[in-house]
Design an enzyme around this catalytic site. Structure first.
Site, PDB file in Angstrom:
ATOM      1  N   GLU A  32     -61.606  -5.874  41.661  1.00 14.64           N
ATOM      2  CA  GLU A  32     -61.545  -5.178  40.377  1.00 14.64           C
ATOM      3  C   GLU A  32     -60.285  -5.550  39.589  1.00 14.64           C
ATOM      4  OE1 GLU A  32     -64.033  -3.728  39.179  1.00 14.64           O
ATOM      5  OE2 GLU A  32     -65.228  -3.669  41.019  1.00 14.64           O
ATOM      6  N   HIS A  35     -61.075  -8.561  37.518  1.00 14.33           N
ATOM      7  CA  HIS A  35     -61.737  -8.187  36.261  1.00 14.33           C
ATOM      8  C   HIS A  35     -60.722  -7.629  35.266  1.00 14.33           C
ATOM      9  CE1 HIS A  35     -65.662  -8.943  37.790  1.00 14.33           C
ATOM     10  NE2 HIS A  35     -65.736  -7.899  38.600  1.00 14.33           N
TER      11      HIS A  35
END
Length: 448
Positions: A32, A35
């Site tokens: 994550e 991202h």
């Protein structure tokens, strides 16, 4: 049953869950963060970075306006960008998007240029691969690389002892065959006679010595595989098999041949444990197992889930950085190619679909790795990180690969699929992912 009897099982359960959560949290955080950081650098605003799902436990908002939080269910995580309707990055409704100015729209995931969206999406799996490479390279730098010549670093314990061998000895020959390097050493062991002693010649401080030493590849476990017969019997690193069905076992090859020839028949093993210096009788039933073959395919064998190694840890030298990075990239790529081969062979029916594990199997694997030592647990994280990155690249809507598939369509056609089509495809993708998870869980529960 006395409630006290339940404590060991409860302790194992808690250890398994904690090991799984720790491994998964590290991998999800890196995924994550990929991202998040690439999105931020691409001009896309992240509203929430969450480790876990459900109710928020702890949170803090940084100077960029991103709320960093830990949620109650620690089995995943997400980044919610501006303009996202939910954690799956579904587009907010038209009314909400209409309230944003053109400048604000540019900072949303759905209003950013195609290159920014694609870079943000692919960054998650890419960061998983980077984590794997960094971890494997770090382990190689930490453990060092075996020297070219077979020199004994540390001797391991055997029930009959290690004879006159000493740390620092360079093995010059085995059963009359010269061993100038490890390839020749391994070749000499393949043809060496079995038995309680092995004739060899060593160089000790410049002096050539002939001696009768132990078997150099003994039936000693260097590790066990989760959900295997050895793991279920409580066997672990350092245990040595001394006999099978009353017949002495001197080499790991003796053990392998006995297991391979069992055809699934239960074997009675006599096992010596280095911690207690005692032997126990253990009944193990080998399992049919699909393992990667040198040609890239798979072969099926009867196995008890144990790995072996030399009776010594080789003398090592410092690993060079370039050497470590090259080795880490090669091993990470090997994990990917084996995964592709495994899936292809499962689809073709060449190997059992039971090879696909679910959350329970992964949790058991993380616990087994943690119990066998920090290095093995770190290695497990590297392997699992590669698997997560690879899985997320599947062209399934709701996964990163699905988003990239939509972006490829947009790049070719000049516009994204309609919201209606996107919603239908996302629903199909979520159903496919859930079906895959249920299938993996059913394997964990029902596969032999």
């Amino acid at each position: 049953m006395d409630r006290v009897d339940l404590l060991p099982d409860l302790g194992n359960f808690v250890f398994t869950v904690v090991s799984f959560v720790v491994a998964l949290s590290i991998i999800v955080t890196i995924h994550e963060f990929g991202h998040y950081i690439i999105g931020r650098w691409s001009g896309i605003k992240a509203e929430v970075f969450s480790l876990g799902f459900g109710p928020r436990l702890i949170s803090r908002t940084d100077k960029h306006g991103t709320r960093w939080q830990i949620a109650a269910l620690p089995f995943g995580g997400y980044v919610k960008f501006l303009g996202d309707a939910n954690a799956a990055s579904a587009k907010a409704n038209d009314a909400e998007m209409a309230q944003l100015s053109p400048e604000e729209r540019r900072h949303t995931m759905h209003g950013a240029p195609l290159w920014a969206r694609a870079a943000t999406v692919i960054a998650g799996p890419l960061f998983n691969f980077i984590l794997s490479i960094a971890v494997i390279a770090g382990l190689m730098l930490y453990t060092g690389t075996a020297t070219d010549k077979p020199v004994i670093g540390t001797l391991f314990e055997l029930p009959e002892g290690t004879g006159d061998l000493q740390s620092g000895d360079q093995i010059l020959s085995v059963a009359g065959k010269a061993t100038p390097d490890y390839p020749a050493f391994s070749e000499a062991l393949d043809t060496a006679p079995t038995g309680p002693v092995l004739p060899m010649q060593v160089d000790r401080n410049g002096q050539t010595i002939d001696l009768d030493g132990p078997q150099l590849f003994p039936p000693r476990f260097t590790g066990v595989t989760p959900k295997s017969a050895s793991y279920a019997a409580g066997l672990g690193e350092g245990d040595v098999v001394t006999s099978i069905d009353g017949m002495p076992v001197w080499t790991f090859e003796d053990l392998r041949q006995a297991v391979a020839g069992s055809n699934g028949r239960t074997l009675k093993l006599t096992v010596w444990h280095p911690a207690t210096k005692e032997t126990t009788e253990v009944a193990l039933t080998p399992k049919r197992t699909d393992i990667p073959a040198p040609d890239g395919g798979f072969e099926t064998r009867w196995m008890i889930g144990a790995t072996g190694g030399f009776v010594f840890a080789p003398e090592t030298r410092p690993t060079r950085l370039g050497e470590a990075l090259n080795g880490a990239v090669s091993q990470t790529w090997g994990i990917v190619t084996q995964s592709v081969s495994g899936l292809a062979n499962m689809v073709a029916g060449n190997i059992s679909s039971c090879n696909l594990q679910g959350a329970i199997g992964i949790a058991q694997g993380s616990a087994a790795a943690a119990k066998s030592g920090l290095e093995n647990f770190i290695w497990f994280i590297a392997v699992l990180s590669t698997a997560v990155g690879f899985l997320n690249l599947f062209p399934i809507p709701a996964l990163d690969g699905g988003h990239l598939m939509f972006y490829c369509y947009e790049a070719i056609v000049g516009k994204p699929p309609s919201d209606r089509i996107m919603n239908v495809l996302m629903s199909i993708g979520i159903a496919a992912v859930l079906s895959l998870m249920v299938f993996g869980l059913s394997n964990d529960i029902f596969c032999p």
